[in-house]
Design a protein around this motif. Sequence first.
Motif, PDB file in Angstrom:
ATOM      1  N   ASP A   1       0.835  -1.195   0.000  1.00 54.43           N
ATOM      2  CA  ASP A   1       0.000   0.000   0.000  1.00 54.43           C
ATOM      3  C   ASP A   1       0.871   1.247   0.000  1.00 54.43           C
ATOM      4  OD1 ASP A   1      -3.173   0.564   0.778  1.00 54.43           O
ATOM      5  OD2 ASP A   1      -1.809   2.211   1.265  1.00 54.43           O
ATOM      6  N   ARG A   2       0.497   2.224  -0.804  1.00 55.34           N
ATOM      7  CA  ARG A   2       1.312   3.428  -0.986  1.00 55.34           C
ATOM      8  C   ARG A   2       1.305   4.336   0.251  1.00 55.34           C
ATOM      9  NH1 ARG A   2       2.904   4.522  -6.295  1.00 55.34           N
ATOM     10  NH2 ARG A   2       2.785   6.770  -5.948  1.00 55.34           N
TER      11      ARG A   2
ATOM     12  N   PHE B   1       4.904   5.814   0.736  1.00 54.48           N
ATOM     13  CA  PHE B   1       5.070   7.233   0.412  1.00 54.48           C
ATOM     14  C   PHE B   1       4.204   8.176   1.235  1.00 54.48           C
ATOM     15  CE2 PHE B   1       5.485   4.806  -3.660  1.00 54.48           C
ATOM     16  CZ  PHE B   1       6.873   4.859  -3.737  1.00 54.48           C
ATOM     17  N   GLY B   2       3.390   7.653   2.150  1.00 56.56           N
ATOM     18  CA  GLY B   2       2.419   8.527   2.812  1.00 56.56           C
ATOM     19  C   GLY B   2       1.453   9.099   1.801  1.00 56.56           C
TER      20      GLY B   2
ATOM     21  N   ILE C   1      -8.832   7.304   6.985  1.00 58.56           N
ATOM     22  CA  ILE C   1      -7.701   7.464   6.075  1.00 58.56           C
ATOM     23  C   ILE C   1      -8.081   6.962   4.688  1.00 58.56           C
ATOM     24  CG2 ILE C   1      -5.318   6.739   5.588  1.00 58.56           C
ATOM     25  CD1 ILE C   1      -5.032   6.229   8.629  1.00 58.56           C
ATOM     26  N   ILE C   2      -7.702   7.717   3.682  1.00 55.78           N
ATOM     27  CA  ILE C   2      -7.803   7.243   2.304  1.00 55.78           C
ATOM     28  C   ILE C   2      -6.395   7.192   1.732  1.00 55.78           C
ATOM     29  CG2 ILE C   2      -8.660   7.674  -0.023  1.00 55.78           C
ATOM     30  CD1 ILE C   2     -11.054   9.040   1.184  1.00 55.78           C
ATOM     31  N   SER C   3      -5.962   5.993   1.366  1.00 62.74           N
ATOM     32  CA  SER C   3      -4.688   5.804   0.691  1.00 62.74           C
ATOM     33  C   SER C   3      -4.945   5.599  -0.799  1.00 62.74           C
ATOM     34  CB  SER C   3      -3.975   4.573   1.266  1.00 62.74           C
ATOM     35  OG  SER C   3      -2.997   4.078   0.371  1.00 62.74           O
TER      36      SER C   3
ATOM     37  N   ARG D   1       3.224  13.387   7.915  1.00 63.89           N
ATOM     38  CA  ARG D   1       3.134  14.145   9.158  1.00 63.89           C
ATOM     39  C   ARG D   1       4.409  14.062   9.985  1.00 63.89           C
ATOM     40  NH1 ARG D   1       0.065  18.015   8.667  1.00 63.89           N
ATOM     41  NH2 ARG D   1      -0.385  17.470   6.552  1.00 63.89           N
ATOM     42  N   LEU D   2       5.557  13.861   9.340  1.00 68.48           N
ATOM     43  CA  LEU D   2       6.795  13.743  10.095  1.00 68.48           C
ATOM     44  C   LEU D   2       7.141  15.020  10.850  1.00 68.48           C
ATOM     45  CD1 LEU D   2       9.085  11.631   7.751  1.00 68.48           C
ATOM     46  CD2 LEU D   2       8.053  10.952   9.918  1.00 68.48           C
ATOM     47  N   GLU D   3       6.792  16.170  10.295  1.00 67.93           N
ATOM     48  CA  GLU D   3       7.045  17.420  11.020  1.00 67.93           C
ATOM     49  C   GLU D   3       6.286  17.414  12.343  1.00 67.93           C
ATOM     50  OE1 GLU D   3       7.742  20.609   7.389  1.00 67.93           O
ATOM     51  OE2 GLU D   3       5.699  19.963   7.858  1.00 67.93           O
TER      52      GLU D   3
END
Length: 266
Positions: free
Chosen positions: A16-17, A21-22, A82-84, A144-146
């Motif tokens: 799953d992307r 890649f988030g 969440i929608i991936s 959301r790494l920030e």
Amino acid sequence: MVWINGESQNSLAAADRAVHFGDGCFTTARIVEGQILALDAHLQRLAAGCERLRIAAVDWGALRAEMTYAASQRSEGVLKTIISRGSGGRGYSAAGCDSPTRILYLSPYPQHYARLRETGARLTLSSVRLGQNPLLAGIKHLNRLEQVLIRTELEQTEADEALVLDTEGLLVECCAANLFWRRGEQVYTPDLRASGVEGIQRQWVIRQLKEQGIALHEVRMPPDTLADADEVFITNALMPVVPVRQIDRWHYASRQLFNLITGRNV
């Protein structure tokens, strides 16, 4: 409790992307008496995020039904949706990704928000700066790494939330909330066209101010502008509005605008 594409399960495909890649977006909604508050607004937020990210073929009817069912499982709680983009493509290419993944995560409601509405929140300035990217600004994408770094730093302090700037040193938001402040009769909120998340509760507050005939200014200002503010408050879909009592060395006692927009007796 977790549902993936309508099925109760905890396993997401390794291809799953969202994992690689988030590549997707999400929204976090409050459940009250088994129903999602502002359900239409949350679906509109997801649709806007998918449009910006060019994620097509989402089954919105199925998603609405799944969200409604999930909410019915708790009288009070939080539903993260969440929608991936799903699985497929080669490398960064999204070619062939025609089956987006729908992920629903149900969790308890954070009880500390009720306390903060009474005591007021304490903020501290974060050293982590948000990068500017107008292409992604406003939407709640999965990168959301920030915010992870902001939260990690925040947990080393005794503050309730972090005040966050962009790489130019200008006010944007908090780690998980939008920001408003009042000086006299004028109300301000950061301009989010370059970075930040345009929250559903932020949009609600803006509508309330307009109905009350209160001028709102969306501005790009440094944090020192809060030094002489009469009042500060923060918002998100779960809080939903919380007054700020302190930002590091600055203190705030007024709740005039907070009381007005929340319907509390002054």
